[in-house]
Design a protein around this motif. Structure first.
Motif, PDB file in Angstrom:
ATOM      1  N   ARG A  38      52.312   7.084 -13.595  1.00 50.15           N
ATOM      2  CA  ARG A  38      51.583   6.731 -12.391  1.00 50.15           C
ATOM      3  C   ARG A  38      50.597   5.608 -12.667  1.00 50.15           C
ATOM      4  NH1 ARG A  38      47.675  11.195  -9.979  1.00 50.15           N
ATOM      5  NH2 ARG A  38      46.215  10.226 -11.428  1.00 50.15           N
ATOM      6  N   GLU A  39      50.613   4.615 -11.786  1.00 50.38           N
ATOM      7  CA  GLU A  39      49.654   3.536 -11.921  1.00 50.38           C
ATOM      8  C   GLU A  39      48.258   4.074 -11.640  1.00 50.38           C
ATOM      9  OE1 GLU A  39      50.570   0.197  -9.531  1.00 50.38           O
ATOM     10  OE2 GLU A  39      52.569  -0.099 -10.367  1.00 50.38           O
ATOM     11  N   THR A  40      47.261   3.467 -12.292  1.00 42.50           N
ATOM     12  CA  THR A  40      45.883   3.902 -12.086  1.00 42.50           C
ATOM     13  C   THR A  40      45.467   3.662 -10.635  1.00 42.50           C
ATOM     14  OG1 THR A  40      45.316   3.390 -14.370  1.00 42.50           O
ATOM     15  CG2 THR A  40      43.489   3.595 -12.810  1.00 42.50           C
ATOM     16  N   ILE A  41      44.940   4.700 -10.010  1.00 45.85           N
ATOM     17  CA  ILE A  41      44.483   4.609  -8.627  1.00 45.85           C
ATOM     18  C   ILE A  41      43.046   4.092  -8.624  1.00 45.85           C
ATOM     19  CG2 ILE A  41      43.946   5.926  -6.539  1.00 45.85           C
ATOM     20  CD1 ILE A  41      46.114   7.946  -7.456  1.00 45.85           C
ATOM     21  N   ILE A  42      42.774   3.128  -7.752  1.00 44.78           N
ATOM     22  CA  ILE A  42      41.398   2.659  -7.556  1.00 44.78           C
ATOM     23  C   ILE A  42      40.894   3.280  -6.255  1.00 44.78           C
ATOM     24  CG2 ILE A  42      39.874   0.673  -7.278  1.00 44.78           C
ATOM     25  CD1 ILE A  42      41.923  -1.021  -8.744  1.00 44.78           C
ATOM     26  N   LEU A  43      39.864   4.086  -6.382  1.00 44.20           N
ATOM     27  CA  LEU A  43      39.309   4.819  -5.248  1.00 44.20           C
ATOM     28  C   LEU A  43      37.911   4.305  -4.935  1.00 44.20           C
ATOM     29  CD1 LEU A  43      39.430   7.266  -3.271  1.00 44.20           C
ATOM     30  CD2 LEU A  43      38.564   8.669  -5.150  1.00 44.20           C
ATOM     31  N   GLY A  44      37.636   4.018  -3.667  1.00 43.17           N
ATOM     32  CA  GLY A  44      36.302   3.597  -3.259  1.00 43.17           C
ATOM     33  C   GLY A  44      35.561   4.725  -2.583  1.00 43.17           C
ATOM     34  N   TRP A  45      34.248   4.797  -2.814  1.00 43.17           N
ATOM     35  CA  TRP A  45      33.402   5.774  -2.114  1.00 43.17           C
ATOM     36  C   TRP A  45      32.143   5.085  -1.625  1.00 43.17           C
ATOM     37  CZ3 TRP A  45      29.255   9.432  -4.291  1.00 43.17           C
ATOM     38  CH2 TRP A  45      28.800  10.301  -3.279  1.00 43.17           C
ATOM     39  N   SER A  46      31.989   5.054  -0.307  1.00 39.80           N
ATOM     40  CA  SER A  46      30.777   4.546   0.322  1.00 39.80           C
ATOM     41  C   SER A  46      29.955   5.741   0.785  1.00 39.80           C
ATOM     42  CB  SER A  46      31.130   3.652   1.516  1.00 39.80           C
ATOM     43  OG  SER A  46      29.990   3.413   2.313  1.00 39.80           O
ATOM     44  N   VAL A  47      28.744   5.886   0.229  1.00 38.26           N
ATOM     45  CA  VAL A  47      27.889   7.029   0.571  1.00 38.26           C
ATOM     46  C   VAL A  47      26.657   6.543   1.329  1.00 38.26           C
ATOM     47  CG1 VAL A  47      26.707   6.950  -1.676  1.00 38.26           C
ATOM     48  CG2 VAL A  47      26.689   9.072  -0.334  1.00 38.26           C
ATOM     49  N   SER A  48      26.237   7.329   2.277  1.00 37.29           N
ATOM     50  CA  SER A  48      25.095   6.961   3.122  1.00 37.29           C
ATOM     51  C   SER A  48      23.821   6.780   2.318  1.00 37.29           C
ATOM     52  CB  SER A  48      24.876   8.029   4.188  1.00 37.29           C
ATOM     53  OG  SER A  48      24.700   9.307   3.576  1.00 37.29           O
TER      54      SER A  48
END
Length: 321
Positions: A38-48
């Motif tokens: 599996r290719e590395t997943i890039i995950l974004g998280w925008s938090v308030s």
């Protein structure tokens, strides 16, 4: 040998190169039926905002799950600024995230950011608060309405039908936080208990204290206070204590953060409705992975809530040691 021809030397070099090539190990072919890497997943998280223990605990859950899954996690903290949060999401999109986790500051204000993700074909998973528009792949949320009802039922039992209660709200644009308020107010209406004051304090401790100070000046009799989060409850508690009126009322919060648990153990805070932000964060990452893999996910994932008082506070452990 000095008399050896150039063509003979070329032949020797050719044989040497052939030997070296043949002696290199040949990569093994994947076993039949084995999953492709599996290719590395890039995950974004925008938090308030991370100026709230609830979201700090959620951050830990997200980071732990991302590490376990081998995911590259990119984070952006909006510091309670709705315009910055929209810009943060755009910046994360430019960095090529495969899935966007968003914990909004405001359900309405986040809509343009959600739609921007939709335009880019990036799935959106909203973790807490909710979004008022755009296409959401999944919403991970506490059962806020039920939590509000739990707080209302606790207060109703404490104060009786003649009680006078105060309701301090999160920011009015936080749709799911307002469901807590609706659950609470529904119980008050069913029990015939008067809500004598209702004001927002934007989820902040200092504003909770200021709002409560003003209400204390306006209301001679207050039997109970329900705050839509623990930060505001702790601020209201300080205001009541400073005014010498804490003993005349019960104060109930919502979240179950450590400071609130300490206040419960001391007997200053009467109760809080506990959420599990750590598990919510983990669920966000797990849902993101399923989306990347093409799996179906529920549109709404509700994380259970419960009410605790001073007797049960010490036994609660929200985050693994």
């Amino acid at each position: 040998m000095r008399g050896q021809s150039f063509s003979s030397q070329l032949a020797v070099w050719g044989l040497s190169l052939l030997f070296l090539h043949c002696s290199r190990p040949v990569p093994e072919a994947p076993a039949p039926g084995a999953p492709a890497p599996r290719e590395t997943i890039i995950l974004g998280w925008s938090v308030s905002s991370l100026n709230n223990e609830f979201f700090v605990t959620m951050k830990q859950g997200i980071e732990d799950a991302a590490k376990e899954q081998g995911i590259t996690l990119l984070q952006a903290n909006a510091n309670a600024d709705v315009a910055k949060q929209v810009a943060d999401v755009e910046d994360l999109l430019q960095k090529g995230v495969a899935v966007m986790l968003i914990t909004p500051q405001d359900s309405e204000a986040i809509v343009p950011a959600v739609k921007r993700c939709n335009d880019k074909g990036v799935p959106v998973v909203v973790v807490d608060i909710g979004a008022a528009g755009g296409k959401i792949a999944a919403l991970i949320i506490s059962d806020n309405y039920q939590g509000g009802r739990l707080a209302g039922e606790f207060i109703a039992e404490k104060v009786g039908p003649q009680g006078k209660v105060v309701h301090i709200q999160c920011q009015l644009g936080a749709a799911n936080a307002q469901k807590r308020g609706q659950g609470f107010k529904d119980v008050m209406a069913e029990k015939g208990i008067a809500v004598v004051a209702e004001q927002p304090a934007d989820s902040m401790k200092d504003k909770g204290m200021t709002v409560m100070e003003n209400i204390l000046q306006a209301e001679a009799k207050i039997d109970a206070v329900f705050c839509q989060n623990d930060n505001m409850a702790l601020g209201a508690l300080l205001a009541a204590k400073n005014a010498g009126r804490l003993k005349e009322m019960v104060i109930v919060g919502f979240d179950g953060n450590r400071e609130a648990m300490n206040a419960l153990a001391l007997g200053d805070l009467a109760a809080t409705v506990t959420q599990n932000p750590y598990q919510m964060g983990r669920a966000g990452v797990e849902t993101a992975v399923k989306l990347v893999q093409g799996d179906k996910v529920p549109a709404v994932i509700k994380v259970p809530v419960s009410l605790v008082n001073s007797e049960t506070a010490k036994s609660l452990h929200q985050v693994p040691e």
